[in-house]
Design an enzyme around this catalytic site. Structure first.
Site, PDB file in Angstrom:
ATOM      1  N   LYS A 191       0.868  -1.192   0.000  1.00 53.63           N
ATOM      2  CA  LYS A 191       0.000   0.000   0.000  1.00 53.63           C
ATOM      3  C   LYS A 191       0.894   1.229   0.000  1.00 53.63           C
ATOM      4  O   LYS A 191       1.491   1.578   1.010  1.00 53.63           O
ATOM      5  CB  LYS A 191      -0.921   0.052   1.224  1.00 53.63           C
ATOM      6  CG  LYS A 191      -2.014   1.102   1.026  1.00 53.63           C
ATOM      7  CD  LYS A 191      -2.494   1.782   2.274  1.00 53.63           C
ATOM      8  CE  LYS A 191      -1.760   3.004   2.679  1.00 53.63           C
ATOM      9  NZ  LYS A 191      -1.743   4.153   1.735  1.00 53.63           N
ATOM     10  N   GLU A 267       9.599   0.950  10.725  1.00 53.74           N
ATOM     11  CA  GLU A 267      10.678   1.932  10.566  1.00 53.74           C
ATOM     12  C   GLU A 267      10.022   3.293  10.695  1.00 53.74           C
ATOM     13  O   GLU A 267       9.257   3.694   9.820  1.00 53.74           O
ATOM     14  CB  GLU A 267      11.341   1.795   9.180  1.00 53.74           C
ATOM     15  CG  GLU A 267      11.901   0.437   8.865  1.00 53.74           C
ATOM     16  CD  GLU A 267      13.132   0.100   9.662  1.00 53.74           C
ATOM     17  OE1 GLU A 267      13.670   0.985  10.361  1.00 53.74           O
ATOM     18  OE2 GLU A 267      13.563  -1.058   9.607  1.00 53.74           O
ATOM     19  N   CYS A 301      13.942  10.437   7.105  1.00 50.10           N
ATOM     20  CA  CYS A 301      13.792   9.975   8.490  1.00 50.10           C
ATOM     21  C   CYS A 301      15.104  10.112   9.268  1.00 50.10           C
ATOM     22  O   CYS A 301      15.100  10.366  10.467  1.00 50.10           O
ATOM     23  CB  CYS A 301      13.322   8.536   8.494  1.00 50.10           C
ATOM     24  SG  CYS A 301      14.338   7.483   7.464  1.00 50.10           S
ATOM     25  N   GLU A 400       9.825  15.796  15.300  1.00 50.59           N
ATOM     26  CA  GLU A 400      10.249  15.621  13.906  1.00 50.59           C
ATOM     27  C   GLU A 400       9.494  16.624  13.031  1.00 50.59           C
ATOM     28  O   GLU A 400       8.267  16.600  12.963  1.00 50.59           O
ATOM     29  CB  GLU A 400       9.928  14.194  13.460  1.00 50.59           C
ATOM     30  CG  GLU A 400      10.478  13.874  12.101  1.00 50.59           C
ATOM     31  CD  GLU A 400      10.184  12.453  11.663  1.00 50.59           C
ATOM     32  OE1 GLU A 400       9.060  11.981  11.889  1.00 50.59           O
ATOM     33  OE2 GLU A 400      11.096  11.817  11.100  1.00 50.59           O
TER      34      GLU A 400
END
Ligand code: NAP
Length: 497
Positions: A191, A267, A301, A400
């Site tokens: 997906k 992750e 990331c 973040e």
């Protein structure tokens, strides 16, 4: 590489044929409902394509095909040396179509074409080839049992695996998931992120052309909240591999518990420390400090968004980093000279702008950038931005941002550098810069992250595992360790006389 220019890439973008249907059981397929969702070019805000918006009903059909393919053994029982050849052929096709894939990725994500062609497309091919070539070199184990018995320890594929992936590295992240899961014999349903589905759809077709049997790899675009949740709670999916945000990762662990305890590997996000000691090679460290944040517009990331600098060189080093940052000029991602493209969409742009406001309100000093640029393009461009005077408790040091925003924090000695680096909910990556190997190794050992660079940033290749400590996730992509995520260990105990 290529002699393509902005003009030739722009012409190619006008002519490219884009496939927006799902890839189910070896064929392009509309969503059962007929619904589509638009995907836009972040550089212009213009529509690129309408893409199938699959629902749980589409997922149920795909899971059935995936299960049937798995149980038939057409892939799961294919000799490893033959599975290898299919994956190697697929990698070759990705190389053949690298320019098309790079262009699709640039149009969909806004990544500079020099990155998609030079990094993302080759990385996808390399990942698939590496995993394919490895699979017929894996030996099983015999346990050290007493005479008269044999303990066989073998690895079996999980079965049907769902891979839910994000928008920041669609091509390479998808490859990191599907290469080891297919190599180990699973059937896989991908997906993609709703705003960047195009390359995943295309490489599924290339896999089929390479000889991957129908139903073994399927790609279903659709909304995370319905389709993604349905896959994550599905009782006939055995494994879930995810790259994305920490809040969604936490939900997926719950979904696993609420359904069939499917193996779930995550992750997730990061707020990575990049630690600069006074005795570092400052020229190289400054170049890489800028790159660590501004590569891919900070939508990475592992971005080294906390630049942690020894106080004795702070002002000198910040001035050097600002100089280096001047080469990260936002520009049209189809221009081969562009290094910094737009944010992926209006929402991500708004997030970045709101964090710049947060930094100012928290009392940090805006040392560089901070504004939207190229507003006449319709795209979502943001200047590279540097805050100094940041302390690690500020939100711009803890949360973040996922944009081109660097927070510079001072430290006095190694102990304080480690304390600041570890004062984070994340533990994905980091780096330390020092010409003293004792200092560098001591700090690297104590920083709690999955990947640590010494005198480099973003170092690594397919031979080493990638993943996070703490709330940056579990499991590992890349290397032979990724094979562990997609297999179950089985003991067969034999007695003989
Ligand atoms: P995200 O919002 O978590 O979305 C990731 C994927 O999850 C998308 O496909 C999304 O679908 C889907 N999703 C959303 N809600 C879901 C739900 N309730 N159930 C199942 N699936 C759901 O993350 P993102 O904004 O795309 O990506 C950025 C994040 O990824 C950052 O935090 C970044 O650090 C992280 N990341 C981590 C790594 C790593 O290796 N550690 C690498 C790259 C990125 P929709 O698109 O339809 O919402």
């Amino acid at each position: 590489m290529t002699d393509m220019t902005l003009a030739t890439w722009t012409a190619a973008a006008r002519d490219i044929q884009i496939e927006g249907r799902a890839f189910i059981n070896g064929q392009y397929t509309d969503a059962l409902s007929g619904e589509t969702r638009p995907t836009y070019n972040p550089a212009t805000g213009q529509l690129i394509a309408e893409v199938a918006s699959c629902s749980p009903e589409d997922a149920d059909i795909a899971v059935k095909y995936a299960r049937d393919a798995f149980e038939s053994g057409v892939w799961s029982n294919m000799p490893p040396s033959e599975r290898k050849m299919v994956l190697v052929r697929w990698a070759e096709l990705i190389e053949v179509y690298a320019e098309e894939l790079a262009l699709l990725e640039t149009l969909d994500v806004g990544k500079p074409i020099s990155d998609t062609l030079g990094i993302d497309a080759p990385a996808a091919a390399r990942t698939i080839r590496w995993s394919g070539e490895a699979i017929d070199k894996v030996y099983e184990q015999i346990a050290p049992t007493p005479g008269g018995s044999l303990g066989l320890i073998t690895r079996l594929p999980l079965g049907v695996v769902a891979a839910i992936v994000p928008w920041n590295f669609p091509l390479s992240t998808t490859a990191w998931k599907i290469a080891p899961s297919l190599a180990t014999g699973n059937s896989v349903i991908v997906k993609p992120a709703s705003n960047t589905p195009l390359t995943a759809i295309r490489i599924a077709e290339l896999a089929s052309e390479a000889g991957l049997p129908d139903g073994v790899l399927q790609v279903l675009p659709g909304p995370g909240g319905s389709l993604g949740k349905h896959l994550s709670t599905h009782m006939d999916i055995d494994g879930l591999t995810f790259t994305g945000s920490t809040p969604v990762g936490k939900m997926l662990m719950e979904y696993s518990g609420q359904s069939n305890l499917k193996r779930t590997f995550l992750e997730l996000g990061g707020k990575s420390p990049n630690i600069i000691f006074a005795d570092a090679n400052l020229e190289k460290a400054a170049t890489m400090a800028a790159m660590a944040v501004f590569f891919n517009g900070g939508q990475t990331c592992t971005a080294g968004t906390r630049l942690i600098v020894q106080d004795s060189i702070h002002d000198e080093f910040v001035a050097m980093v600002i100089e280096k940052t001047k080469s990260w000029v936002p520009g049209n991602p189809l221009d081969p000279d562009t290094a910094l493209g737009p944010m992926v969409d209006q929402g991500q742009f708004n997030t970045v702008a709101s964090y710049v406001a947060v930094g100012l309100s928290e009392g940090a000093t805006l040392a560089y950038g901070g504004k939207q640029v190229m507003t006449n393009t319709g795209g979502f461009y943001h200047e590279p931005t540097i805050f100094t005077g940041v302390n690690n408790q500020m939100r711009i040091a803890q949360e973040e941002i996922f944009g081109p925003v660097m927070s510079v924090i001072k430290f006095s000695d190694a102990e304080e550098a480690v304390q600041i680096a570890n004062d984070s909910i994340f533990g994905l990556a980091g780096a330390v810069w020092s010409e003293n190997i004792n200092t560098a190794l001591k700090v690297a050992e104590k920083v709690r992250v999955g990947t640590m660079g010494i005198n480099n940033y973003f170092g690594g290749d397919m031979t080493v595992p990638f993943g996070g400590f703490k709330q940056s996730g579990n499991g590992r992509d890349k290397s032979m360790h990724a094979f562990d995520d997609y297999t179950e260990l089985k003991t067969t105990w034999i007695e003989f006389e």
